[in-house]
Design a protein around this motif. Structure first.
Motif, PDB file in Angstrom:
ATOM      1  N   LEU A  91       0.789  -1.233   0.000  1.00 43.54           N
ATOM      2  CA  LEU A  91       0.000   0.000   0.000  1.00 43.54           C
ATOM      3  C   LEU A  91       0.826   1.290   0.000  1.00 43.54           C
ATOM      4  O   LEU A  91       0.560   2.190  -0.812  1.00 43.54           O
ATOM      5  CB  LEU A  91      -0.969  -0.021   1.189  1.00 43.54           C
ATOM      6  CG  LEU A  91      -1.898   1.175   1.358  1.00 43.54           C
ATOM      7  CD1 LEU A  91      -2.747   1.382   0.109  1.00 43.54           C
ATOM      8  CD2 LEU A  91      -2.792   0.978   2.578  1.00 43.54           C
ATOM      9  N   PRO A  92       1.818   1.443   0.873  1.00 41.30           N
ATOM     10  CA  PRO A  92       2.560   2.717   0.883  1.00 41.30           C
ATOM     11  C   PRO A  92       3.240   3.026  -0.449  1.00 41.30           C
ATOM     12  O   PRO A  92       3.366   4.197  -0.826  1.00 41.30           O
ATOM     13  CB  PRO A  92       3.592   2.511   2.000  1.00 41.30           C
ATOM     14  CG  PRO A  92       3.028   1.429   2.858  1.00 41.30           C
ATOM     15  CD  PRO A  92       2.284   0.526   1.929  1.00 41.30           C
ATOM     16  N   TYR A  93       3.664   1.992  -1.154  1.00 38.64           N
ATOM     17  CA  TYR A  93       4.316   2.196  -2.452  1.00 38.64           C
ATOM     18  C   TYR A  93       3.278   2.491  -3.535  1.00 38.64           C
ATOM     19  O   TYR A  93       3.507   3.310  -4.428  1.00 38.64           O
ATOM     20  CB  TYR A  93       5.143   0.966  -2.823  1.00 38.64           C
ATOM     21  CG  TYR A  93       6.161   0.618  -1.768  1.00 38.64           C
ATOM     22  CD1 TYR A  93       7.381   1.296  -1.699  1.00 38.64           C
ATOM     23  CD2 TYR A  93       5.895  -0.356  -0.806  1.00 38.64           C
ATOM     24  CE1 TYR A  93       8.309   0.998  -0.709  1.00 38.64           C
ATOM     25  CE2 TYR A  93       6.813  -0.655   0.190  1.00 38.64           C
ATOM     26  CZ  TYR A  93       8.017   0.024   0.234  1.00 38.64           C
ATOM     27  OH  TYR A  93       8.927  -0.261   1.223  1.00 38.64           O
ATOM     28  N   ALA A  94       2.132   1.817  -3.430  1.00 32.26           N
ATOM     29  CA  ALA A  94       1.071   2.017  -4.419  1.00 32.26           C
ATOM     30  C   ALA A  94       0.464   3.411  -4.322  1.00 32.26           C
ATOM     31  O   ALA A  94      -0.102   3.914  -5.296  1.00 32.26           O
ATOM     32  CB  ALA A  94      -0.022   0.968  -4.226  1.00 32.26           C
ATOM     33  N   ALA A  95       0.569   4.040  -3.158  1.00 30.48           N
ATOM     34  CA  ALA A  95      -0.064   5.349  -2.936  1.00 30.48           C
ATOM     35  C   ALA A  95       0.786   6.516  -3.428  1.00 30.48           C
ATOM     36  O   ALA A  95       0.352   7.665  -3.368  1.00 30.48           O
ATOM     37  CB  ALA A  95      -0.358   5.528  -1.444  1.00 30.48           C
ATOM     38  N   ARG A  96       1.969   6.232  -3.936  1.00 25.02           N
ATOM     39  CA  ARG A  96       2.886   7.313  -4.318  1.00 25.02           C
ATOM     40  C   ARG A  96       2.576   7.905  -5.690  1.00 25.02           C
ATOM     41  O   ARG A  96       2.339   7.175  -6.651  1.00 25.02           O
ATOM     42  CB  ARG A  96       4.329   6.789  -4.339  1.00 25.02           C
ATOM     43  CG  ARG A  96       4.881   6.428  -2.978  1.00 25.02           C
ATOM     44  CD  ARG A  96       6.287   5.867  -3.108  1.00 25.02           C
ATOM     45  NE  ARG A  96       6.887   5.574  -1.808  1.00 25.02           N
ATOM     46  CZ  ARG A  96       8.079   5.025  -1.643  1.00 25.02           C
ATOM     47  NH1 ARG A  96       8.807   4.705  -2.707  1.00 25.02           N
ATOM     48  NH2 ARG A  96       8.545   4.793  -0.435  1.00 25.02           N
ATOM     49  N   ASP A  97       2.585   9.226  -5.748  1.00 26.92           N
ATOM     50  CA  ASP A  97       2.639   9.969  -7.016  1.00 26.92           C
ATOM     51  C   ASP A  97       1.588   9.514  -8.030  1.00 26.92           C
ATOM     52  O   ASP A  97       1.893   9.277  -9.201  1.00 26.92           O
ATOM     53  CB  ASP A  97       4.037   9.839  -7.638  1.00 26.92           C
ATOM     54  CG  ASP A  97       5.146  10.203  -6.656  1.00 26.92           C
ATOM     55  OD1 ASP A  97       4.955  11.162  -5.887  1.00 26.92           O
ATOM     56  OD2 ASP A  97       6.194   9.523  -6.652  1.00 26.92           O
ATOM     57  N   LEU A  98       0.337   9.401  -7.594  1.00 24.73           N
ATOM     58  CA  LEU A  98      -0.729   8.915  -8.472  1.00 24.73           C
ATOM     59  C   LEU A  98      -1.439  10.072  -9.174  1.00 24.73           C
ATOM     60  O   LEU A  98      -1.541  11.169  -8.624  1.00 24.73           O
ATOM     61  CB  LEU A  98      -1.764   8.126  -7.659  1.00 24.73           C
ATOM     62  CG  LEU A  98      -1.259   6.882  -6.926  1.00 24.73           C
ATOM     63  CD1 LEU A  98      -2.389   6.276  -6.101  1.00 24.73           C
ATOM     64  CD2 LEU A  98      -0.699   5.860  -7.902  1.00 24.73           C
ATOM     65  N   ARG A 142       5.523  11.296  -0.075  1.00 20.89           N
ATOM     66  CA  ARG A 142       5.245  10.986  -1.480  1.00 20.89           C
ATOM     67  C   ARG A 142       3.835  10.447  -1.705  1.00 20.89           C
ATOM     68  O   ARG A 142       3.412  10.264  -2.847  1.00 20.89           O
ATOM     69  CB  ARG A 142       6.268   9.978  -2.011  1.00 20.89           C
ATOM     70  CG  ARG A 142       7.668  10.550  -2.162  1.00 20.89           C
ATOM     71  CD  ARG A 142       8.590   9.565  -2.842  1.00 20.89           C
ATOM     72  NE  ARG A 142       8.129   9.205  -4.184  1.00 20.89           N
ATOM     73  CZ  ARG A 142       8.709   8.269  -4.939  1.00 20.89           C
ATOM     74  NH1 ARG A 142       9.768   7.613  -4.473  1.00 20.89           N
ATOM     75  NH2 ARG A 142       8.244   7.990  -6.141  1.00 20.89           N
ATOM     76  N   SER A 143       3.115  10.187  -0.631  1.00 20.98           N
ATOM     77  CA  SER A 143       1.760   9.657  -0.789  1.00 20.98           C
ATOM     78  C   SER A 143       0.851  10.702  -1.427  1.00 20.98           C
ATOM     79  O   SER A 143       0.881  11.879  -1.056  1.00 20.98           O
ATOM     80  CB  SER A 143       1.178   9.253   0.570  1.00 20.98           C
ATOM     81  OG  SER A 143       1.874   8.161   1.114  1.00 20.98           O
ATOM     82  N   THR A 144       0.044  10.262  -2.367  1.00 21.04           N
ATOM     83  CA  THR A 144      -0.933  11.148  -2.990  1.00 21.04           C
ATOM     84  C   THR A 144      -1.917  11.624  -1.924  1.00 21.04           C
ATOM     85  O   THR A 144      -2.402  10.830  -1.115  1.00 21.04           O
ATOM     86  CB  THR A 144      -1.670  10.396  -4.111  1.00 21.04           C
ATOM     87  OG1 THR A 144      -0.687   9.868  -5.014  1.00 21.04           O
ATOM     88  CG2 THR A 144      -2.614  11.307  -4.866  1.00 21.04           C
ATOM     89  N   VAL A 147      -5.305   9.802  -1.133  1.00 21.20           N
ATOM     90  CA  VAL A 147      -5.160   8.507  -0.468  1.00 21.20           C
ATOM     91  C   VAL A 147      -4.691   8.700   0.975  1.00 21.20           C
ATOM     92  O   VAL A 147      -5.134   7.992   1.887  1.00 21.20           O
ATOM     93  CB  VAL A 147      -4.187   7.602  -1.248  1.00 21.20           C
ATOM     94  CG1 VAL A 147      -4.107   6.221  -0.605  1.00 21.20           C
ATOM     95  CG2 VAL A 147      -4.623   7.474  -2.708  1.00 21.20           C
ATOM     96  N   ALA A 148      -3.812   9.673   1.195  1.00 27.01           N
ATOM     97  CA  ALA A 148      -3.355   9.961   2.557  1.00 27.01           C
ATOM     98  C   ALA A 148      -4.519  10.417   3.431  1.00 27.01           C
ATOM     99  O   ALA A 148      -4.628  10.023   4.604  1.00 27.01           O
ATOM    100  CB  ALA A 148      -2.262  11.025   2.532  1.00 27.01           C
ATOM    101  N   GLY A 149      -5.397  11.243   2.877  1.00 31.28           N
ATOM    102  CA  GLY A 149      -6.573  11.679   3.630  1.00 31.28           C
ATOM    103  C   GLY A 149      -7.477  10.515   3.983  1.00 31.28           C
ATOM    104  O   GLY A 149      -8.006  10.429   5.103  1.00 31.28           O
ATOM    105  N   CYS A 150      -7.648   9.601   3.043  1.00 30.51           N
ATOM    106  CA  CYS A 150      -8.453   8.405   3.297  1.00 30.51           C
ATOM    107  C   CYS A 150      -7.823   7.554   4.396  1.00 30.51           C
ATOM    108  O   CYS A 150      -8.514   7.080   5.302  1.00 30.51           O
ATOM    109  CB  CYS A 150      -8.593   7.602   2.006  1.00 30.51           C
ATOM    110  SG  CYS A 150      -9.523   6.069   2.188  1.00 30.51           S
ATOM    111  N   ALA A 151      -6.506   7.368   4.331  1.00 29.36           N
ATOM    112  CA  ALA A 151      -5.807   6.581   5.355  1.00 29.36           C
ATOM    113  C   ALA A 151      -5.977   7.216   6.730  1.00 29.36           C
ATOM    114  O   ALA A 151      -6.199   6.522   7.732  1.00 29.36           O
ATOM    115  CB  ALA A 151      -4.325   6.462   4.998  1.00 29.36           C
ATOM    116  N   ALA A 152      -5.884   8.541   6.782  1.00 30.99           N
ATOM    117  CA  ALA A 152      -6.062   9.244   8.056  1.00 30.99           C
ATOM    118  C   ALA A 152      -7.461   9.006   8.612  1.00 30.99           C
ATOM    119  O   ALA A 152      -7.640   8.753   9.813  1.00 30.99           O
ATOM    120  CB  ALA A 152      -5.814  10.737   7.866  1.00 30.99           C
TER     121      ALA A 152
END
Length: 285
Positions: A91-98, A142-144, A147-152
């Motif tokens: 997940l952390p890698y998939a969330a980068r720079d989307l 680097r998280s988009t 997606v970071a907001g969703c994770a939070a």
């Protein structure tokens, strides 16, 4: 049969998981066995996060609703744990720079997987892996933002971010030091489908209030569609309660909306627009 052929031809893990669910629900033992074997084989070689996450809900449904035989359930439970852990690592890698489309797809898969995980209640080490994956997304620069907001939001709902820590996080991620685009994306990721939180949580509401007040008129108008999307999930009573929470009991809908005296010039300037938005009326920039 035909389902066995479809299982053999399935190109992705999530498609295969859905076919296995169909086979087990229909009590087709040959297709179920073939599907489980294919799932285990494909899972061993898959690192595509979106596929891993999308395969979790159908398998969780089988386990939760007791549609499988005991031996199948044991295999499924082990497989599901593996998929959750592998998805958490990816997940952390998939969330980068989307780009926007990929970020939206990952956010949708993330929410559905999280719901399935909560319903099936896996072992603590699996839950810990999932929470660590979400936290890594939130912590990475680097998280988009969407997606970071969703994770939070998911960490907050699970009780792994306190109300104060979340309010502080929102204040930081929505601050003038963050680009308007990233702030808006984080806001959408956090509140999409969860606008009710603004009614009940004063800390979160204050952070959003401060962000809205910091926007100039052009930026505010540009973000009205975003605000409309977030508030569209609120019914008329919830919208009334949100306005009362922001402005006090004297606010009423749709007439009589008046800005708080200490709301600041920016808030007074924006109030007519956001009042219409909350009231469900069309707004024109």
């Amino acid at each position: 049969g035909r389902l066995v052929q479809m299982i053999g031809a399935a190109a992705s893990l999530d498609t295969l998981a859905t076919l296995v669910q169909s086979a087990i629900t229909a009590a087709l033992s040959e297709a179920s066995g073939a599907g489980l074997a294919a799932l285990e084989e494909k899972a061993a070689h898959s690192s595509e996060c979106l596929e891993l996450l999308a395969s979790v809900p159908p398998l969780a449904d089988i386990i939760r609703y007791g549609e499988a035989r005991k031996t199948e359930t044991e295999r499924l439970a082990g497989l599901l744990e593996r998929l959750i852990i592998e998805g958490s690592i990816a997940l952390p890698y998939a969330a980068r720079d989307l780009d926007a489309q990929a970020a939206s797809a990952l956010m949708g898969a993330l929410r559905k997987a999280d719901e399935a995980i909560r319903l099936v209640e896996p072992d603590e080490h699996v839950l810990e892996a999932w929470r660590n994956g979400l936290a890594a997304v939130l912590d990475s620069s680097r998280s988009t933002a969407l997606v970071a907001g969703c994770a939070a939001h998911l960490l907050y709902e699970a009780g792994h971010l306190s109300a104060q820590a979340t309010a502080d996080l929102l204040a930081k991620r929505l601050s003038p030091g963050t680009s308007v685009i990233d702030a808006a994306a984080f806001f959408e990721g956090f509140f999409s489908g969860a606008g009710q939180r603004l009614i009940y949580d004063e800390g979160l509401r204050g952070a959003v209030d401060a962000w809205l007040a910091s926007l100039d008129e052009e930026a505010f108008v540009a973000h009205l569609p975003l605000l409309r999307r977030v508030f569209s999930n609120l019914d008329s009573m919830e919208r009334r309660r949100l306005i009362e929470a922001v402005l006090g009991k004297r606010a009423s809908l749709p007439a009589g909306l008046t800005p708080s005296p200490d709301g600041g010039e920016a808030w007074r300037r924006h109030f007519g627009l956001i009042g219409k938005l909350l009231a469900g009326e069309p707004s024109h920039g």
